[in-house]
Design an enzyme around this catalytic site. Structure first.
Site, PDB file in Angstrom:
ATOM      1  N   ASP A 198       0.811  -1.216   0.000  1.00  0.00           N
ATOM      2  CA  ASP A 198       0.000   0.000   0.000  1.00  0.00           C
ATOM      3  C   ASP A 198       0.846   1.268   0.000  1.00  0.00           C
ATOM      4  O   ASP A 198       2.005   1.279   0.401  1.00  0.00           O
ATOM      5  CB  ASP A 198      -0.955   0.016   1.190  1.00  0.00           C
ATOM      6  CG  ASP A 198      -0.235  -0.119   2.528  1.00  0.00           C
ATOM      7  OD1 ASP A 198       0.728  -0.901   2.615  1.00  0.00           O
ATOM      8  OD2 ASP A 198      -0.646   0.564   3.498  1.00  0.00           O
ATOM      9  N   GLU A 230      -0.658  -1.909   5.195  1.00  0.00           N
ATOM     10  CA  GLU A 230       0.243  -1.862   6.347  1.00  0.00           C
ATOM     11  C   GLU A 230       0.124  -0.543   7.088  1.00  0.00           C
ATOM     12  O   GLU A 230       0.263  -0.495   8.311  1.00  0.00           O
ATOM     13  CB  GLU A 230       1.695  -2.081   5.893  1.00  0.00           C
ATOM     14  CG  GLU A 230       2.694  -2.210   7.028  1.00  0.00           C
ATOM     15  CD  GLU A 230       3.142  -0.890   7.645  1.00  0.00           C
ATOM     16  OE1 GLU A 230       3.323  -0.835   8.876  1.00  0.00           O
ATOM     17  OE2 GLU A 230       3.296   0.092   6.884  1.00  0.00           O
ATOM     18  N   GLU A 231      -0.123   0.545   6.348  1.00  0.00           N
ATOM     19  CA  GLU A 231      -0.125   1.883   6.936  1.00  0.00           C
ATOM     20  C   GLU A 231      -1.405   2.140   7.740  1.00  0.00           C
ATOM     21  O   GLU A 231      -2.457   2.441   7.183  1.00  0.00           O
ATOM     22  CB  GLU A 231       0.008   2.943   5.829  1.00  0.00           C
ATOM     23  CG  GLU A 231       1.280   2.834   4.992  1.00  0.00           C
ATOM     24  CD  GLU A 231       2.520   3.258   5.758  1.00  0.00           C
ATOM     25  OE1 GLU A 231       2.401   3.687   6.919  1.00  0.00           O
ATOM     26  OE2 GLU A 231       3.617   3.159   5.184  1.00  0.00           O
ATOM     27  N   HIS A 274       7.767   8.597   4.647  1.00  0.00           N
ATOM     28  CA  HIS A 274       6.537   9.403   4.692  1.00  0.00           C
ATOM     29  C   HIS A 274       6.786  10.864   4.306  1.00  0.00           C
ATOM     30  O   HIS A 274       5.906  11.698   4.493  1.00  0.00           O
ATOM     31  CB  HIS A 274       5.861   9.324   6.070  1.00  0.00           C
ATOM     32  CG  HIS A 274       5.379   7.946   6.419  1.00  0.00           C
ATOM     33  ND1 HIS A 274       4.387   7.722   7.350  1.00  0.00           N
ATOM     34  CD2 HIS A 274       5.738   6.722   5.972  1.00  0.00           C
ATOM     35  CE1 HIS A 274       4.167   6.421   7.458  1.00  0.00           C
ATOM     36  NE2 HIS A 274       4.989   5.798   6.619  1.00  0.00           N
TER      37      HIS A 274
END
Length: 395
Positions: free
Chosen positions: A77, A134-135, A357
């Site tokens: 993702d 996952e996030e 990020h």
């Protein structure tokens, strides 16, 4: 072992750049999942789709007969971040980008799947796990709930993540704790609004919220054992919308992170105590939504030794760090490592890499062949050379 035909840099890079141009966020990885399944099928693997919606698992039986089963996991993702890179493969979707390198993780595992499918000279089974979400959304937990370990039993599971700040060509392996547990909270303090010139007529939720923001960190700094790291951060503060009105309600959001589960419970209780005391002092009502999210990611020590040995053979002497401090960031591979022995390693993304990020982050393509080689040689060590630790328990 016969001479291996490794995927070329151009092929690996083409996959990675394609995923990067078309980022998809949690549980929306439909294009990514379809492309992953298409490639795995072309490699001749047994492919299963639809786990937790968009998850994919491919199964490869070794040519040397029966043996243990292991899992190799990559996340797929992207994030809700607007990319600021201007490279040719930059995101084509405003507000979404692969700002954490999952495009690279997916491509490296695809490369390993292709290589091992062509050279299955091992005894046992490899499950290639391509995980969604996952996030923040717990895709690993969702795959487990959807029967991952029942449908694909395995004796150990492994994963990796690129790591900005570590030089390319180096890695880090932790013997135990790698990533912190992750909790989040939404707190609303409800008072009594009034004219700002007459605060005595109201109940000041704003003042109470400011006190909490400054006092809550003391729950870590003055109450927790100094050798057990922990973080409590208020990350959002929403209050009022004009000059002369004391707002009725204040909304706070934030996160709590640590490694020790008993400590985690103590912090939550003291957090609740502090809110109760502050509200009692100011005559407020509190609405708290405290959500226990990801557990800490803890490596199995015996399996970690094998991973470090393999990485040392791939990268060379002195290239594998065993002394790095665990990160206070979190990772939902932790759910898989709770089910069976697991190891999560860091692969250097470059000393000059933008942080994870960050809107200018990009996965370093120099890592693609290194990651493929690590996966392939790890399978060889575990399933051909018999180095899979016996009778281990989850880390």
């Amino acid at each position: 072992m016969q001479t291996i035909q490794w995927p070329g840099q151009q092929e690996l890079q083409a996959w990675r750049h394609d995923f990067h141009r078309h980022p998809e966020t949690a549980f929306q990885e439909h294009r990514t999942s379809a492309r992953v399944a298409e490639l795995l099928t072309s490699f001749g693997l047994e492919v299963h789709t639809g786990l937790a919606g968009t998850g994919v698992v491919a199964v490869l039986q070794g040519a040397l007969g029966a043996g243990p089963s292991i899992g190799l996991r990559a996340d797929m993702d992207a994030l809700h971040v607007t990319e600021l890179n201007t490279c040719e493969h930059a995101s084509q979707h405003t507000g979404r980008m692969h700002a954490c390198g999952h495009d690279g993780h997916t491509s490296m595992l695809l490369g390993a799947a292709k290589t091992l499918a062509a050279h299955p000279d091992f005894a046992g089974t490899v499950h290639f796990i391509f995980q969604p979400a996952e996030e923040n959304e717990g895709g690993a937990r969702a795959m487990i709930a959807d029967g991952l370990f029942q449908r694909f039993p395995m004796e150990a599971v492994y994963s990796m993540h690129n790591w900005p700040g570590l030089p390319v060509g180096t890695a880090a392996v932790h013997s135990t704790a790698v990533m912190a547990a992750f909790d989040i909270f939404d707190l609303t303090l409800i008072g009594k609004g009034c004219h700002a010139a007459m605060p005595h007529l109201g109940k000041d939720a704003l003042l109470a919220a400011c006190q909490l923001v400054t006092q809550l960190p003391a729950l870590i700094a003055r109450e927790q054992e100094v050798h057990k790291p922990a973080v409590l951060s208020v990350t959002s503060f929403n209050a009022g919308d004009t000059y002369n009105v004391m707002p009725e309600a204040i909304k706070l959001r934030g996160t709590v992170r640590c490694f020790d589960m008993a400590q985690r419970a103590r912090i939550e209780q003291r957090f609740r105590d502090a809110i109760h005391a502050t509200c009692a002092l100011h005559g407020l009502e509190a609405k708290l939504d405290y959500r226990v999210s990801y557990p800490a990611t803890i490596n199995n020590p015996q399996h970690a030794e094998v991973c470090a040995e393999v990485l040392n053979s791939v990268l060379g002497d002195g290239k594998v760090r065993r002394d790095m401090v665990p990160s206070m960031a979190s990772e939902d591979f932790s759910f898989m490592a709770q089910e069976c022995p697991g190891v999560y390693i860091w692969l250097g993304n470059g000393e000059d890499s933008a942080s994870l990020h960050n809107p200018k982050y990009d996965f370093n393509d120099a890592n693609l062949p290194l990651g493929v080689r690590y996966w392939v040689e790890l399978v060889g060590a575990l399933l051909r050379e018999g180095k899979l630790p016996k009778a281990s328990t989850a880390g």
